[in-house]
Enzyme design. Structure first.
Site, PDB file in Angstrom:
ATOM      1  N   LYS A  15       0.828  -1.285  -0.103  1.00 55.12           N
ATOM      2  CA  LYS A  15      -0.389  -0.145  -0.420  1.00 55.12           C
ATOM      3  C   LYS A  15       0.983   1.077  -0.141  1.00 55.12           C
ATOM      4  O   LYS A  15       1.583   1.521   1.091  1.00 55.12           O
ATOM      5  CB  LYS A  15      -0.725   0.256   1.456  1.00 55.12           C
ATOM      6  CG  LYS A  15      -1.395   0.897   1.928  1.00 55.12           C
ATOM      7  CD  LYS A  15      -2.558   0.598   2.787  1.00 55.12           C
ATOM      8  CE  LYS A  15      -3.129   2.323   2.602  1.00 55.12           C
ATOM      9  NZ  LYS A  15      -4.065   2.904   4.198  1.00 55.12           N
ATOM     10  N   LYS A  57       0.972   5.033   0.181  1.00 55.92           N
ATOM     11  CA  LYS A  57       0.616   6.629   1.134  1.00 55.92           C
ATOM     12  C   LYS A  57       0.520   7.564  -0.201  1.00 55.92           C
ATOM     13  O   LYS A  57       1.580   7.773  -0.378  1.00 55.92           O
ATOM     14  CB  LYS A  57       1.247   7.091   2.421  1.00 55.92           C
ATOM     15  CG  LYS A  57       0.594   8.235   2.940  1.00 55.92           C
ATOM     16  CD  LYS A  57      -0.935   8.153   3.485  1.00 55.92           C
ATOM     17  CE  LYS A  57      -0.796   7.135   4.178  1.00 55.92           C
ATOM     18  NZ  LYS A  57      -2.633   6.997   5.267  1.00 55.92           N
ATOM     19  N   ASP A 108      -3.445   5.087  -1.279  1.00 50.89           N
ATOM     20  CA  ASP A 108      -4.003   6.353  -0.847  1.00 50.89           C
ATOM     21  C   ASP A 108      -4.218   7.748  -0.343  1.00 50.89           C
ATOM     22  O   ASP A 108      -2.901   7.786   0.089  1.00 50.89           O
ATOM     23  CB  ASP A 108      -3.768   5.364   1.042  1.00 50.89           C
ATOM     24  CG  ASP A 108      -5.004   6.349   1.843  1.00 50.89           C
ATOM     25  OD1 ASP A 108      -5.462   7.116   1.970  1.00 50.89           O
ATOM     26  OD2 ASP A 108      -5.141   6.230   2.857  1.00 50.89           O
ATOM     27  N   ASN A 115      -5.473  10.139   0.381  1.00 53.46           N
ATOM     28  CA  ASN A 115      -6.316  10.490   2.037  1.00 53.46           C
ATOM     29  C   ASN A 115      -7.115  11.402   1.751  1.00 53.46           C
ATOM     30  O   ASN A 115      -7.283  12.508   2.402  1.00 53.46           O
ATOM     31  CB  ASN A 115      -5.594  11.063   3.110  1.00 53.46           C
ATOM     32  CG  ASN A 115      -4.776  10.404   4.130  1.00 53.46           C
ATOM     33  OD1 ASN A 115      -3.443   9.531   3.733  1.00 53.46           O
ATOM     34  ND2 ASN A 115      -5.328   9.055   4.501  1.00 53.46           N
ATOM     35  N   GLU A 159      -8.289   3.753  -2.307  1.00 55.20           N
ATOM     36  CA  GLU A 159      -8.900   4.171  -0.647  1.00 55.20           C
ATOM     37  C   GLU A 159      -8.852   6.065  -0.579  1.00 55.20           C
ATOM     38  O   GLU A 159      -7.949   6.472  -0.828  1.00 55.20           O
ATOM     39  CB  GLU A 159      -7.745   3.708   0.291  1.00 55.20           C
ATOM     40  CG  GLU A 159      -8.245   4.216   2.026  1.00 55.20           C
ATOM     41  CD  GLU A 159      -6.983   3.359   3.213  1.00 55.20           C
ATOM     42  OE1 GLU A 159      -6.680   3.899   4.209  1.00 55.20           O
ATOM     43  OE2 GLU A 159      -6.185   2.310   2.730  1.00 55.20           O
ATOM     44  N   ASN A 211     -10.774   4.938   4.929  1.00 56.20           N
ATOM     45  CA  ASN A 211     -10.805   5.087   6.446  1.00 56.20           C
ATOM     46  C   ASN A 211     -10.927   6.304   6.851  1.00 56.20           C
ATOM     47  O   ASN A 211     -10.475   7.061   8.133  1.00 56.20           O
ATOM     48  CB  ASN A 211      -9.524   5.018   7.093  1.00 56.20           C
ATOM     49  CG  ASN A 211      -8.727   4.988   8.321  1.00 56.20           C
ATOM     50  OD1 ASN A 211      -9.601   4.443   9.109  1.00 56.20           O
ATOM     51  ND2 ASN A 211      -8.269   6.322   8.314  1.00 56.20           N
ATOM     52  N   ASP A 271     -11.139  -0.222  12.251  1.00 55.26           N
ATOM     53  CA  ASP A 271      -9.540   0.544  13.321  1.00 55.26           C
ATOM     54  C   ASP A 271     -10.744  -0.101  14.676  1.00 55.26           C
ATOM     55  O   ASP A 271     -10.480   1.360  14.545  1.00 55.26           O
ATOM     56  CB  ASP A 271      -8.943   1.717  13.044  1.00 55.26           C
ATOM     57  CG  ASP A 271      -8.104   1.827  13.696  1.00 55.26           C
ATOM     58  OD1 ASP A 271      -7.937   1.966  14.904  1.00 55.26           O
ATOM     59  OD2 ASP A 271      -6.824   2.792  13.294  1.00 55.26           O
ATOM     60  N   HIS A 300      -7.386  -0.789   9.077  1.00 59.81           N
ATOM     61  CA  HIS A 300      -6.624   0.493   9.239  1.00 59.81           C
ATOM     62  C   HIS A 300      -5.565   0.460  10.215  1.00 59.81           C
ATOM     63  O   HIS A 300      -5.607   0.088  10.933  1.00 59.81           O
ATOM     64  CB  HIS A 300      -7.369   2.056   8.949  1.00 59.81           C
ATOM     65  CG  HIS A 300      -6.674   3.576   9.974  1.00 59.81           C
ATOM     66  ND1 HIS A 300      -6.328   3.946  10.818  1.00 59.81           N
ATOM     67  CD2 HIS A 300      -6.381   3.822   8.957  1.00 59.81           C
ATOM     68  CE1 HIS A 300      -5.811   4.796  10.334  1.00 59.81           C
ATOM     69  NE2 HIS A 300      -5.301   5.460   9.491  1.00 59.81           N
ATOM     70  N   ASN A 345      -2.198   3.293  12.272  1.00 57.00           N
ATOM     71  CA  ASN A 345      -2.225   4.206  12.245  1.00 57.00           C
ATOM     72  C   ASN A 345       0.007   4.362  13.408  1.00 57.00           C
ATOM     73  O   ASN A 345      -0.300   2.815  13.822  1.00 57.00           O
ATOM     74  CB  ASN A 345      -2.458   5.163  13.188  1.00 57.00           C
ATOM     75  CG  ASN A 345      -1.842   7.158  12.675  1.00 57.00           C
ATOM     76  OD1 ASN A 345      -0.621   6.761  12.036  1.00 57.00           O
ATOM     77  ND2 ASN A 345      -2.193   7.826  13.780  1.00 57.00           N
TER      78      ASN A 345
END
Length: 420
Positions: A190, A192, A220, A222, A245, A268, A292, A319, A321
């Site tokens: 994955k 970011k 992803d 965001n 995502e 997410n 999560d 998810h 972090n």
């Protein structure tokens, strides 16, 4: 009520842990990030462990809950939510900022409270499991798998002082993936995104697909893209993406994107509370939800979310972090109990060089074995905890609240988040 299971005291230890300079749409990770370790001690002398975000806004909610929990049983999970609602304030929005710590949308007191309760619930489950001689997964109904698959979490990254080096182009991303493959055996990757112009991130995914043919790939950004940008990326990568995502922000944007592409959309951000589920599912805005337990209020509620996803035919992933071994153990325990966990789970853990558990979990072929030891199956390293707490005490306050944008402005004073 078994007196041995009554909470005698709750210890809260805020810490600062080292974090590499990983980039996202909100900026870059600071050198240290705050976490909170929760210890629930029973009258029977058993201590259960939990972990969550450590920013001051979470601490402000955790402290009254810690005081109020004494005298309650560790078995009373439902009562824990009622107790938190009574002592941790109202449900009005805290502010209008996106939560940079988890990139889960606008902060509200409800969301913050659930993230605090999650650590207390996990600590109570750990204490209960240790008291009964049962692993946490047994308290959640029993495991359906003996190991849990995790995905390599790739980031655009500044060089920093760590061993990984910079990753600011497709070649750097591929080299990072090679190292994850070599060291941990991860089978999926994955990236970011939302950091560089979308065409550069498309090129990085293409390079990964060429280097690792047939491996599941995720991207992803965001919520950093417009609807049209998201659709263009989906067209470019439709043959290689496992899922895309949060390409857009909010249910409206996600629903429009979903209606115009066959690439599965995951989230997410637009679904992180039960109140957000009905609209998103009714509008087919997402096909995969990343659970999560820090967001949803713990392990029991993660299982409730999984049941909803199964009912409505929505896929499930997990998810991550910045987290330590306590949270990773909790993630693995609950993941082991979810029959329809359709995708490998996210984890930041390989990026973390510090921990508060005595033995670091070890990935084999991208998987973690599910512990059958009582509770979570991890033990607290009190020397490490004390050292990381001293770092928190010695901080002048500038690092006690995660702020990726502030860290980025130390590099570029004029920087601001970009919407592509």
């Amino acid at each position: 009520m078994n007196p041995e299971l009554i909470v005698e005291e709750v210890r809260l230890t805020p810490i600062l842990i080292a974090d590499p300079p990983l980039l996202n749409t909100q900026g870059v990770h600071q050198p240290f990030t705050p976490r909170l370790v929760v210890e629930v001690v029973t009258r029977g002398g058993v201590t259960g462990l939990g972990e969550t975000y450590g920013d001051r806004r979470y601490l402000d909610l955790a402290r009254p809950l810690a005081e109020a929990l004494s005298g309650h049983s560790v078995t009373d999970m439902n009562g824990l939510f009622a107790l938190a609602a009574r002592v941790c304030g109202d449900s009005r929005a805290v502010d209008g900022r996106v939560d940079a710590g988890g990139l889960r949308g606008v902060q509200t007191a409800d969301k913050l409270r659930l993230s605090v309760v999650s650590a207390f619930e996990v600590a109570c489950l750990d204490a209960l499991g240790r008291s009964l001689g049962l692993p946490v997964h047994a308290l959640l109904g029993g495991k359906v798998r003996d190991s849990v698959e995790y995905s390599a979490y790739l980031f655009y990254k500044f060089a920093g002082t760590d061993e990984w080096g910079a990753a600011l182009d497709p070649a750097g991303v591929v080299e990072q993936a090679r190292r994850f493959d070599r060291l941990y055996g991860f089978r999926s990757f994955k990236l970011k995104g939302g950091v560089l112009p979308p065409e550069q991130e498309v090129a990085a995914i293409r390079a990964l697909a060429e280097e690792f043919p047939g491996r599941p790939l995720r991207l992803d950004p965001n919520g950093a893209w417009s609807v049209e940008t998201a659709l263009e990326v989906a067209r470019e990568l439709k043959d290689v993406l496992e899922y895309l995502e949060d390409p857009g922000t909010g249910t409206d944007a996600m629903a429009e994107i979903a209606s115009r592409t066959d690439v599965p959309l995951a989230t997410n951000m637009c679904v992180t509370t039960f109140e957000e589920v009905p609209e998103a599912f009714a509008r087919d805005a997402v096909r995969i939800v990343l659970c999560d337990h820090h967001y949803w209020g713990g392990l029991h509620r993660t299982r409730e979310l999984a049941a909803l996803c199964r009912t409505y035919g929505v896929g499930l992933s997990m998810h991550s972090n910045t987290h330590l071994g306590i949270s990773l153990a909790a993630m693995t325990q609950v993941a082991a109990t979810l029959p329809h966990l359709d995708h490998a789970c996210d984890t930041h853990y390989p990026w973390q060089t510090e921990d508060v558990v005595t033995t670091r979990p070890v990935f084999h072929d991208g998987r973690l074995a599910v512990s059958d030891a009582p509770g979570l199956g991890v033990e607290l390293d009190r020397e490490a905890l004390a050292a990381l707490h001293r770092r928190w005490l010695d901080d002048d306050g500038s690092l006690r609240d995660r702020d990726d944008a502030a860290a980025m402005r130390e590099v570029d004073l004029a920087w601001s988040p970009t919407r592509w």
